[in-house]
Design an enzyme around this catalytic site. Structure first.
Site, PDB file in Angstrom:
ATOM      1  N   CYS A  27       0.845  -1.207   0.000  1.00  0.00           N
ATOM      2  CA  CYS A  27       0.000   0.000   0.000  1.00  0.00           C
ATOM      3  C   CYS A  27       0.881   1.258   0.000  1.00  0.00           C
ATOM      4  O   CYS A  27       0.611   2.233  -0.693  1.00  0.00           O
ATOM      5  CB  CYS A  27      -0.895   0.047   1.224  1.00  0.00           C
ATOM      6  SG  CYS A  27      -1.810  -1.454   1.556  1.00  0.00           S
ATOM      7  N   HIS A  48       0.824   5.099  -1.545  1.00  0.00           N
ATOM      8  CA  HIS A  48       0.407   6.078  -0.536  1.00  0.00           C
ATOM      9  C   HIS A  48       1.557   6.383   0.421  1.00  0.00           C
ATOM     10  O   HIS A  48       1.444   6.174   1.630  1.00  0.00           O
ATOM     11  CB  HIS A  48      -0.801   5.554   0.244  1.00  0.00           C
ATOM     12  CG  HIS A  48      -1.940   5.122  -0.623  1.00  0.00           C
ATOM     13  ND1 HIS A  48      -2.720   6.016  -1.314  1.00  0.00           N
ATOM     14  CD2 HIS A  48      -2.445   3.900  -0.920  1.00  0.00           C
ATOM     15  CE1 HIS A  48      -3.653   5.349  -1.999  1.00  0.00           C
ATOM     16  NE2 HIS A  48      -3.508   4.072  -1.777  1.00  0.00           N
ATOM     17  N   HIS A  58     -32.002   7.167  18.421  1.00  0.00           N
ATOM     18  CA  HIS A  58     -30.778   7.968  18.308  1.00  0.00           C
ATOM     19  C   HIS A  58     -30.979   9.419  17.887  1.00  0.00           C
ATOM     20  O   HIS A  58     -30.055  10.215  18.014  1.00  0.00           O
ATOM     21  CB  HIS A  58     -29.791   7.257  17.381  1.00  0.00           C
ATOM     22  CG  HIS A  58     -29.361   5.924  17.911  1.00  0.00           C
ATOM     23  ND1 HIS A  58     -28.605   5.798  19.050  1.00  0.00           N
ATOM     24  CD2 HIS A  58     -29.624   4.665  17.487  1.00  0.00           C
ATOM     25  CE1 HIS A  58     -28.390   4.514  19.297  1.00  0.00           C
ATOM     26  NE2 HIS A  58     -29.003   3.809  18.376  1.00  0.00           N
ATOM     27  N   CYS A  88     -27.144  -3.498  16.533  1.00  0.00           N
ATOM     28  CA  CYS A  88     -28.317  -2.651  16.729  1.00  0.00           C
ATOM     29  C   CYS A  88     -29.554  -3.325  16.148  1.00  0.00           C
ATOM     30  O   CYS A  88     -30.610  -3.342  16.767  1.00  0.00           O
ATOM     31  CB  CYS A  88     -28.112  -1.290  16.051  1.00  0.00           C
ATOM     32  SG  CYS A  88     -27.811   0.050  17.210  1.00  0.00           S
TER      33      CYS A  88
END
Lengths: 259, 106
Positions: free
Chosen positions: A77, A81, A179, A220
């Site tokens: 990578c 980068h 929320h 959730c």
């Protein structure tokens, strides 16, 4: 003038009998947006703030090593980068014109692996993918969340917003109801947060491990006894985009420590 | 591959008390939990932690299933002379992981 008054009273009557209209505070107002860390105990906040003791850094360290490790099939990578990816994670999920989809960081890493490294996709919640996402997200720590929901991303954003507002599961609850409409109140033993994803991937004490935002979304969904979506599902990516737009301006905290 | 993080000051004055921290990545599976099909998840824990300073044992601990995953240990050492602090974790199967840091005493 009379006509306007007539409309208003009609609307009032309609509000009583018909299902409630989309509420005015559909999205949080900018001055009330607070990170999930506000709802933690002082001890957990201190753990997150300590760059040594924060267990999420075990994954950040591993991710840093993986980032400069070349797979057998292609370059590392870091060879592209070299300057790192500071601030990048704060702009994700983002529209990708190559695939004509919205990609989250996980998807972007796997796309990079396929396109530039000739490597296979990494699975969600695998040690490698969590480490890389933690390392990349950590480089945006402190940067304000700022995603682009215009143009091609708009439809995906709307889809995410719809998921967020739709009641689901045996408890028949939407994300919105907890929320947005009731954050700060108690739900059994916990205080409801505003449901932002700015700390993810995060170390959750309940998991005793690092986990992606999709793992959190699955929890959730299971919490309201709904069928969770598979990891990486486009609909969860849409929710991720909506959440990021909803948390606009909030600082990235990854690797955060959460309950 | 175990990930280990150490926080040991590089230098200290003679007789100074220094804080030392060690963090290791480990599931510390208690053996009391069950999986989604009701099967017992086998116990997998570190049972012993030791710290040697210039060869002498200065801190040790026996771990039990109540210790959380990725255990963090913080303790204090009196800096007496320059030397390596060597940290070793050993699990229930006898596998062990070590890492060391050098403390220079001036």
């Amino acid at each position: 003038m009379n006509r306007i008054v007539g409309c208003v009273s009609l609307a009032t009557i309609a509000a009583c009998s018909a299902p409630p209209q989309e509420r005015a505070h559909d999205r949080l107002s900018p001055d009330e947006i607070v990170s999930g860390s506000v709802f933690l105990t002082a001890e957990t906040r201190a753990l997150q703030a300590d760059d040594f003791a924060n267990p999420g850094f075990l994954w950040v360290d591993r991710g840093e090593a993986l980032f400069s490790e070349a797979p057998q099939t292609g370059p590392a990578c870091v060879s592209c980068h070299a300057d790192g990816l500071a601030g990048v994670a704060a702009t994700y999920p983002a529209y990708d014109s190559d695939t004509d989809t919205v990609l989250n960081i996980e998807g972007r890493i796997n796309q990079c692996r396929a396109k530039h490294q000739g490597a296979s996709s990494l699975d969600y919640e695998s040690d490698e993918l969590l480490s890389l996402t933690a390392y990349i997200a950590n480089q945006s720590r402190g940067a304000p969340v700022s995603v682009d929901t215009s143009g091609s991303a708009r439809a995906v954003y709307e889809e995410g917003a719809r998921y967020f507002r739709t009641r689901r599961g045996q408890f028949n609850l939407s994300c919105q109801q907890c929320h947005t409409e009731n954050w700060g109140k108690r739900l059994r033993g916990d205080t409801l947060s505003q449901g932002h994803g700015n700390g993810f991937p995060a170390y959750r004490l309940e998991w005793q491990s690092m986990g992606s935002l999709h793992r959190r979304l699955r929890d959730c969904d299971m919490g309201v006894r709904a069928e969770p979506l598979p990891y990486g599902d486009p609909l969860y990516i849409a929710v991720e985009l909506y959440l990021a737009a909803r948390a606009d301006g909030l600082e990235v905290e990854s690797p955060a420590v959460r309950r | 591959m175990a990930s280990i993080r150490l926080a040991v000051p590089e230098t200290a004055r003679v007789d100074e008390i220094v804080e030392v921290k060690a963090l290791i990545r480990h599931p510390m599976e208690s053996g009391h939990r069950r999986g989604s099909r009701g099967e017992v998840i086998p116990r997998d824990i570190i049972t012993r932690f030791e710290c040697r300073y210039a060869g002498a044992l200065v801190f040790a601990g026996d771990f039990h299933p109540g210790i959380a995953a990725n255990p963090l240990i913080t303790f204090h050492v009196r800096a007496t002379r320059s030397g390596d602090l060597e940290f070793t974790w050993t699990d229930q199967h006898g596998e062990s992981w070590s890492e060391s840091a050098t403390l220079t005493v001036t």
